[in-house]
Every structure is written in C-alpha cells, then in structure tokens.
Design an enzyme around this catalytic site. Structure first.
Site, mmCIF file in Angstrom:
data_model
loop_
_atom_site.group_PDB
_atom_site.id
_atom_site.type_symbol
_atom_site.label_atom_id
_atom_site.label_comp_id
_atom_site.label_asym_id
_atom_site.label_seq_id
_atom_site.Cartn_x
_atom_site.Cartn_y
_atom_site.Cartn_z
ATOM 1 N N LYS A 1 100.608 -22.562 -15.675
ATOM 2 C CA LYS A 1 100.992 -21.403 -16.503
ATOM 3 C C LYS A 1 99.812 -20.502 -16.836
ATOM 4 C CE LYS A 1 105.444 -22.801 -18.219
ATOM 5 N NZ LYS A 1 106.256 -23.309 -19.318
ATOM 6 N N ARG B 1 106.694 -31.637 -16.864
ATOM 7 C CA ARG B 1 107.415 -30.835 -15.865
ATOM 8 C C ARG B 1 106.361 -30.167 -14.980
ATOM 9 N NH1 ARG B 1 109.163 -25.575 -15.247
ATOM 10 N NH2 ARG B 1 111.261 -25.306 -14.389
HETATM 11 C C1 9MG Z 1 112.421 -23.517 -16.889
HETATM 12 N N1 9MG Z 1 111.145 -23.745 -17.529
HETATM 13 C C2 9MG Z 1 109.990 -23.078 -17.295
HETATM 14 N N2 9MG Z 1 109.016 -23.547 -18.087
HETATM 15 C C3 9MG Z 1 109.577 -24.524 -18.837
HETATM 16 C C4 9MG Z 1 109.114 -25.363 -19.856
HETATM 17 O O1 9MG Z 1 107.869 -25.286 -20.302
HETATM 18 N N3 9MG Z 1 109.958 -26.246 -20.403
HETATM 19 C C5 9MG Z 1 111.264 -26.313 -19.987
HETATM 20 N N4 9MG Z 1 112.065 -27.217 -20.592
HETATM 21 N N5 9MG Z 1 111.769 -25.531 -19.025
HETATM 22 C C6 9MG Z 1 110.938 -24.654 -18.478
#
Ligand code: 9MG
Length: 264
Positions: free
Chosen positions: A208, A242
């Site tokens: 990010k 994630r």
């Molecule tokens: C779809 N998406 C993109 N970034 C995310 C994040 O940090 N958390 C979650 N739950 N979904 C995300």
C-alpha cells in the site's frame, strides 16, 4: 495465523489490476496461491482504491461468480469475496464462498446484514473514513485508534443485532482507507488495543501507498516493506494478513507468530 491471498478480477486495482482477465487464468493463480500457503483466497470484482470507478451489479457478478464456482470445484480453500453488494454476496455464497469481506462494514447496502444473518458465513467488518471516492481527501482524527475501536465496536453490535453470530465476525482497521501515513503507523503500533474487541483482526497492508511514502518506491518494489510491516502487525496481534505475495506472506506469518510474547 491465517494468510489471505488477494485475487483482483478488476482492470484497475492498484497492484494486480488487469492481470486475471479469464476464469482460467484467475483460477490458476488462486491454485498457485494455495500451493504457496494461502488459507483463504479473497476475490474482488470492484476496485476500492481512491477514486476507482464503481462497477454495476451485473458486471461484478459476471466477474466473480464463474471464478468462485470454478475454484470451489477444484479446491477446498476458504473463499472470501470482497464486495459491498448484498446480491453479489448472496450469489457468491451460493457458489461456494464462506467469507464476505465487506469494506463498508454493512453500511453501503441495507440488505447486506440480512443476507449475512441468513447465510451464516464469516464476515469481515472494515473501518473506513468516508467512501472510496472521498476517503483520502484530508482524513482527520483526534485519536485514530480509539475512533477505529469505537467504530468497530458499534459495527459488531449492529451486526449481532441483525442476527449475525459473533463467532463469525472478523474486524479490520482498514489500513489506507481514509488514513494518512501517521494514522496508518499509529494503527499498526497500537494494534493490541483492538484485541479488546474480542474478535479476530485482519490486516491488509500489502504494497500500500504508506509503504511507498516511507520508502519512496513504486508498488512493484514494496515487497520488503510489506514483509516488515506484516511482521510487526502479527507481533502486535493480527490474526489474518491479506497479501498479494503469498509465499512471502506465509513465511512472514510463520516466523512472526513464533516471536509473539504469548508464543510457546
Ligand atoms: C479489498 N481490500 C483492499 N484492502 C483491504 C484491506 O486492508 N482490508 C480488507 N478487509 N479488504 C481490503
């Protein structure tokens, strides 16, 4: 400690947009992530990056449903679908998804709570200040972690009052969603304060822009920053990460979880 691999079926996502344009290519990438150690595959049909164009219901369904169906027939991996639309959630669950990742935390579609309560699947409730269109227009907080905690507490109560089982909830402070660099850093440093909510914590920070700000590097060169920040997030209490880079995410998780103070 779970690793969620990102599979964006969108032309415009910030890192992997436009890569998985056919069902076959998308399913092959999902199976590769499973081989690399993913516990969950998070499938998205609408980009949530700041200013991204919104996608019609039909388009989102057409992107997601064939991939969920094909992946369900080829693997037992947990399938999550990243959507704020109840009709997409319903169709995805009918096709085999067992997690809905709702970045709006049940706020954008008034039917979402009811669909989730009926389906009895897992639900991710994420914090975001504003909407994807407006969220990076000078976000402000007095105490970012306290405000996120009280937002998530209220969303947990709202979900439970709709009939959703507390055991099915996951919370996410929403790194990069209506947050500037100091906000993101505070959240990761003080993540333990969200443990008081009593539900698992998901962190999505992979590649990010706050990492780009620190390192002055483009998305393609943010893997090492991602690994470092995920390790800290795990030591501070994250239960699910994630990630786009599953192999490295798995290794990060396996080491960092052993370095937690409560590890045996
Ligand atoms: C779809 N998406 C993109 N970034 C995310 C994040 O940090 N958390 C979650 N739950 N979904 C995300």
């Amino acid at each position: 400690m779970l690793v969620m691999g990102v599979l964006n079926l969108t032309p415009d996502s910030f890192y992997d947009g436009g890569r998985y344009t056919t069902t076959q290519v998308a399913v092959d990438r999902a199976l590769e992530m499973v081989e690399e150690g993913a516990d969950i595959i998070d499938i998205g049909g609408e980009s949530s990056r700041p200013g991204a164009r919104s996608v019609s219901l039909d388009e989102e369904l057409a992107r997601i449903v064939p991939v969920v169906e094909a992946l369900t027939s080829r693997s037992d991996v947990l399938i999550s679908v990243d959507t704020t639309k109840s009709a997409v959630a319903r169709a995805a669950i009918d096709s085999g998804a067992t997690i809905i990742n709702d970045i709006s935390a049940l706020r954008f579609d008034p039917e979402m709570g009811r669909v989730m309560a009926q389906a009895g699947v897992y639900l991710v409730l994420m914090h975001m200040q504003g909407t994807p269109e407006t969220m990076q227009q000078d976000p402000e907080y007095t105490d970012v972690v306290a405000e996120i905690r009280s937002f998530l507490q209220e969303r947990i109560h709202s979900a439970i009052s709709t009939g959703i089982d507390r055991e099915r909830l996951v919370v996410d402070p929403g790194i990069g969603f209506g947050k500037r660099l100091p906000h993101n850093l505070s959240v990761l440093r003080r993540l333990a304060e969200l443990k008081e909510l009593g539900v698992p914590i998901l962190i999505g920070l992979s590649r990010k822009s706050f990492l780009g700000e620190i390192l002055d590097l483009p998305t393609s060169e943010r893997l090492v920053g991602t690994i470092a920040a995920n390790a800290i997030a795990i030591v501070n209490g994250a239960d699910i990460i994630r990630v786009h880079d599953v192999k490295e995410g798995r290794w990060t998780a396996d080491v960092a979880v052993r370095l937690r103070c409560d590890a045996t």
